[in-house]
Design a protein around this motif. Structure first.
Motif, PDB file in Angstrom:
ATOM      1  N   HIS A  63     -60.919   8.738  -2.434  1.00 37.07           N
ATOM      2  CA  HIS A  63     -62.422   8.021  -2.440  1.00 37.07           C
ATOM      3  C   HIS A  63     -62.413   7.077  -3.619  1.00 37.07           C
ATOM      4  O   HIS A  63     -63.195   7.495  -4.492  1.00 37.07           O
ATOM      5  CB  HIS A  63     -63.230   8.887  -2.300  1.00 37.07           C
ATOM      6  CG  HIS A  63     -63.682   9.819  -0.774  1.00 37.07           C
ATOM      7  ND1 HIS A  63     -62.220  11.654  -1.240  1.00 37.07           N
ATOM      8  CD2 HIS A  63     -63.302  10.037   0.520  1.00 37.07           C
ATOM      9  CE1 HIS A  63     -62.042  11.792  -0.157  1.00 37.07           C
ATOM     10  NE2 HIS A  63     -63.046  10.957   1.066  1.00 37.07           N
ATOM     11  N   ASP A  64     -61.860   6.274  -3.256  1.00 38.58           N
ATOM     12  CA  ASP A  64     -61.849   5.424  -4.719  1.00 38.58           C
ATOM     13  C   ASP A  64     -62.118   4.005  -4.912  1.00 38.58           C
ATOM     14  O   ASP A  64     -62.643   3.149  -4.683  1.00 38.58           O
ATOM     15  CB  ASP A  64     -60.157   4.432  -4.558  1.00 38.58           C
ATOM     16  CG  ASP A  64     -59.453   4.422  -3.343  1.00 38.58           C
ATOM     17  OD1 ASP A  64     -60.067   3.777  -2.216  1.00 38.58           O
ATOM     18  OD2 ASP A  64     -59.074   3.548  -3.356  1.00 38.58           O
ATOM     19  N   PHE A  65     -63.901   4.624  -4.234  1.00 38.83           N
ATOM     20  CA  PHE A  65     -64.816   3.806  -4.577  1.00 38.83           C
ATOM     21  C   PHE A  65     -66.187   4.245  -5.279  1.00 38.83           C
ATOM     22  O   PHE A  65     -65.884   5.493  -5.002  1.00 38.83           O
ATOM     23  CB  PHE A  65     -65.181   3.468  -3.010  1.00 38.83           C
ATOM     24  CG  PHE A  65     -65.169   5.065  -1.954  1.00 38.83           C
ATOM     25  CD1 PHE A  65     -65.968   5.604  -1.337  1.00 38.83           C
ATOM     26  CD2 PHE A  65     -63.540   4.342  -1.327  1.00 38.83           C
ATOM     27  CE1 PHE A  65     -66.133   6.441  -0.754  1.00 38.83           C
ATOM     28  CE2 PHE A  65     -63.930   5.283  -0.066  1.00 38.83           C
ATOM     29  CZ  PHE A  65     -64.435   6.107  -0.421  1.00 38.83           C
ATOM     30  N   TYR A  66     -67.351   3.865  -5.533  1.00 41.09           N
ATOM     31  CA  TYR A  66     -68.266   3.945  -6.008  1.00 41.09           C
ATOM     32  C   TYR A  66     -69.706   3.573  -5.987  1.00 41.09           C
ATOM     33  O   TYR A  66     -69.663   2.534  -4.745  1.00 41.09           O
ATOM     34  CB  TYR A  66     -67.822   4.118  -7.654  1.00 41.09           C
ATOM     35  CG  TYR A  66     -66.892   4.566  -8.410  1.00 41.09           C
ATOM     36  CD1 TYR A  66     -66.729   5.586  -8.305  1.00 41.09           C
ATOM     37  CD2 TYR A  66     -65.733   3.525  -8.222  1.00 41.09           C
ATOM     38  CE1 TYR A  66     -65.119   6.078  -9.056  1.00 41.09           C
ATOM     39  CE2 TYR A  66     -64.894   3.609  -9.054  1.00 41.09           C
ATOM     40  CZ  TYR A  66     -64.296   5.498  -9.716  1.00 41.09           C
ATOM     41  OH  TYR A  66     -63.716   5.678 -10.313  1.00 41.09           O
ATOM     42  N   GLY A  67     -70.791   4.762  -5.888  1.00 41.31           N
ATOM     43  CA  GLY A  67     -72.681   4.311  -5.128  1.00 41.31           C
ATOM     44  C   GLY A  67     -72.230   4.580  -3.657  1.00 41.31           C
ATOM     45  O   GLY A  67     -72.510   3.577  -3.342  1.00 41.31           O
ATOM     46  N   PHE A  68     -71.803   5.140  -3.153  1.00 39.37           N
ATOM     47  CA  PHE A  68     -72.147   5.401  -1.449  1.00 39.37           C
ATOM     48  C   PHE A  68     -72.347   6.216  -1.115  1.00 39.37           C
ATOM     49  O   PHE A  68     -72.312   6.965  -1.492  1.00 39.37           O
ATOM     50  CB  PHE A  68     -70.233   5.021  -0.276  1.00 39.37           C
ATOM     51  CG  PHE A  68     -69.740   3.978  -0.873  1.00 39.37           C
ATOM     52  CD1 PHE A  68     -69.793   2.613  -0.180  1.00 39.37           C
ATOM     53  CD2 PHE A  68     -69.740   3.256  -2.248  1.00 39.37           C
ATOM     54  CE1 PHE A  68     -69.694   1.079  -0.179  1.00 39.37           C
ATOM     55  CE2 PHE A  68     -68.461   1.948  -2.252  1.00 39.37           C
ATOM     56  CZ  PHE A  68     -68.695   0.753  -0.799  1.00 39.37           C
ATOM     57  N   PRO A  69     -72.471   6.753   0.000  1.00 41.08           N
ATOM     58  CA  PRO A  69     -73.204   7.919   0.413  1.00 41.08           C
ATOM     59  C   PRO A  69     -72.444   8.731   0.751  1.00 41.08           C
ATOM     60  O   PRO A  69     -71.216   8.820   0.968  1.00 41.08           O
ATOM     61  CB  PRO A  69     -73.852   7.431   1.904  1.00 41.08           C
ATOM     62  CG  PRO A  69     -73.747   5.797   1.726  1.00 41.08           C
ATOM     63  CD  PRO A  69     -72.867   5.163   1.162  1.00 41.08           C
ATOM     64  N   GLU A  70     -72.903   9.578   0.064  1.00 42.47           N
ATOM     65  CA  GLU A  70     -72.405  11.485  -0.183  1.00 42.47           C
ATOM     66  C   GLU A  70     -71.401  11.456   1.073  1.00 42.47           C
ATOM     67  O   GLU A  70     -70.046  11.776   1.542  1.00 42.47           O
ATOM     68  CB  GLU A  70     -73.246  12.396   0.008  1.00 42.47           C
ATOM     69  CG  GLU A  70     -72.287  13.950  -0.513  1.00 42.47           C
ATOM     70  CD  GLU A  70     -71.460  13.863  -1.869  1.00 42.47           C
ATOM     71  OE1 GLU A  70     -70.286  14.797  -1.261  1.00 42.47           O
ATOM     72  OE2 GLU A  70     -71.536  13.452  -2.909  1.00 42.47           O
ATOM     73  N   GLU A  71     -72.218  11.555   2.459  1.00 44.04           N
ATOM     74  CA  GLU A  71     -71.596  11.389   3.379  1.00 44.04           C
ATOM     75  C   GLU A  71     -69.565  10.723   3.535  1.00 44.04           C
ATOM     76  O   GLU A  71     -68.744  11.708   3.716  1.00 44.04           O
ATOM     77  CB  GLU A  71     -71.986  10.683   4.789  1.00 44.04           C
ATOM     78  CG  GLU A  71     -70.873  11.092   6.394  1.00 44.04           C
ATOM     79  CD  GLU A  71     -71.820  10.945   7.189  1.00 44.04           C
ATOM     80  OE1 GLU A  71     -71.002  11.271   8.815  1.00 44.04           O
ATOM     81  OE2 GLU A  71     -73.094  10.202   6.827  1.00 44.04           O
ATOM     82  N   MET A  72     -69.107   9.781   2.692  1.00 39.81           N
ATOM     83  CA  MET A  72     -68.059   8.939   3.033  1.00 39.81           C
ATOM     84  C   MET A  72     -67.118  10.258   2.092  1.00 39.81           C
ATOM     85  O   MET A  72     -65.652   9.874   1.952  1.00 39.81           O
ATOM     86  CB  MET A  72     -68.804   8.234   1.757  1.00 39.81           C
ATOM     87  CG  MET A  72     -68.889   6.606   2.988  1.00 39.81           C
ATOM     88  SD  MET A  72     -67.869   5.786   3.605  1.00 39.81           S
ATOM     89  CE  MET A  72     -66.369   4.609   3.179  1.00 39.81           C
ATOM     90  N   TYR A  73     -67.581  10.556   1.241  1.00 38.02           N
ATOM     91  CA  TYR A  73     -66.515  11.383   0.394  1.00 38.02           C
ATOM     92  C   TYR A  73     -66.632  13.269   0.488  1.00 38.02           C
ATOM     93  O   TYR A  73     -65.819  13.463  -0.062  1.00 38.02           O
ATOM     94  CB  TYR A  73     -67.538  11.117  -1.753  1.00 38.02           C
ATOM     95  CG  TYR A  73     -67.855  10.618  -2.116  1.00 38.02           C
ATOM     96  CD1 TYR A  73     -67.134   9.901  -2.840  1.00 38.02           C
ATOM     97  CD2 TYR A  73     -68.967  10.014  -2.102  1.00 38.02           C
ATOM     98  CE1 TYR A  73     -67.321   8.147  -3.274  1.00 38.02           C
ATOM     99  CE2 TYR A  73     -69.623   8.935  -2.667  1.00 38.02           C
ATOM    100  CZ  TYR A  73     -68.406   8.071  -3.052  1.00 38.02           C
ATOM    101  OH  TYR A  73     -68.838   7.247  -3.764  1.00 38.02           O
ATOM    102  N   GLN A  74     -67.146  12.953   1.900  1.00 37.75           N
ATOM    103  CA  GLN A  74     -65.817  13.925   2.880  1.00 37.75           C
ATOM    104  C   GLN A  74     -64.659  14.248   3.556  1.00 37.75           C
ATOM    105  O   GLN A  74     -64.809  14.537   3.984  1.00 37.75           O
ATOM    106  CB  GLN A  74     -67.667  14.799   3.516  1.00 37.75           C
ATOM    107  CG  GLN A  74     -69.157  14.761   2.477  1.00 37.75           C
ATOM    108  CD  GLN A  74     -68.158  15.698   0.975  1.00 37.75           C
ATOM    109  OE1 GLN A  74     -67.439  16.986   1.174  1.00 37.75           O
ATOM    110  NE2 GLN A  74     -68.998  15.606   0.291  1.00 37.75           N
TER     111      GLN A  74
END
Length: 258
Positions: A63-74
């Motif tokens: 998950h090599d990005f920042y500031g996105f919705p929490e759903e993205m990191y799941q």
């Protein structure tokens, strides 16, 4: 079974959650292509001066990005690797006198898994990820791709994942594409359709609005195009399968090379 090589724009990481014309196209493309035996993907988000490629039995999801919705990191994309494909690629790099190093434990960056998740949501095709080197010349990048061209005849799908117009400092909320972005894309299209390597390799001097489309700090998003083209050097036929834009200038396109 000979597969094309593809250049696929991976856009914003949010594409992992979006349902739009482009994501539906990628899903359809994954269904329409013959099912690959394996996938080799050169990602703009793995920029390294040395040639690297993954050698994992199973891939983690970066998950090599920042500031996105929490759903993205799941989101996960649990694709398996392929020791066989890694070895086949290494053999070809060695034959081409290219020093390469397999690495373990890296995982798939979003340049790889976001598009693969749209195309092959079951994650049931082995994947080998490869680095790019944005400091190499376009001709060198093309030559590296060409080392793998015969793998397409053995059911391997070779993908370059990046973006032809990818300048995040110039995006804005608009449904209408900026003229300068369209002009750059159309110039690239003309050179691809005639396989004009002389012009393409000098895109930074020849193409209209090259500085805006490919800023000096963001060349890594264009260069996967040359790796993908090189993988079809034995055929040299290009076809644009899709073109649209987000945020005014973020180019979403897919090119097929045979």
């Amino acid at each position: 079974m000979t597969l094309p090589a593809l250049f696929i724009a991976h856009g914003s990481p949010m594409m992992a959650l979006e349902d739009n014309e482009y994501t539906r196209f990628l899903a359809r493309l994954g269904r329409e292509l013959p099912k690959p035996r394996g996938i080799a993907v050169f990602s703009a988000h793995w920029d390294d001066p040395d040639q690297r490629l993954t050698d994992d039995a199973e891939h983690g999801t970066m998950h090599d990005f920042y500031g996105f919705p929490e759903e993205m990191y799941q989101i996960t994309y649990p694709a398996k690797g392929s020791a066989e494909l890694t070895n086949q690629i290494m053999q070809r790099f060695e034959a081409g006198n290219l020093h390469a190093k397999p690495v373990t434990g890296r995982g798939l960056d979003h340049g790889a898994w976001v598009i693969l998740r749209q195309m092959y949501p079951d994650a049931d095709i082995p994947v080998v990820a490869l680095s790019i080197d944005s400091k190499r010349s376009p001709s060198e990048q093309y030559s590296i791709g060409a080392m793998l061209s015969d793998l397409r005849e053995d059911g391997i799908l070779i993908i370059g994942s990046g973006g032809l117009v990818h300048n995040l400092r110039m995006v804005h909320p608009s449904d209408e594409p900026d003229d300068w972005a369209v002009q750059f894309d159309e110039w690239i299209a003309e050179q691809l359709e005639t396989w004009n390597l002389h012009q393409l390799f000098a895109y930074d001097k020849k193409a209209p609005h090259a500085r805006e489309a490919v800023p000096s700090y963001g060349t890594e998003h264009l260069v996967p195009l040359f790796y993908a083209m090189g993988a079809a050097d034995n055929g040299r036929k290009a076809e644009r399968l899709f073109q649209s834009y987000q945020y005014g200038s973020l180019s979403l396109n897919c090119w097929s090379f045979q």
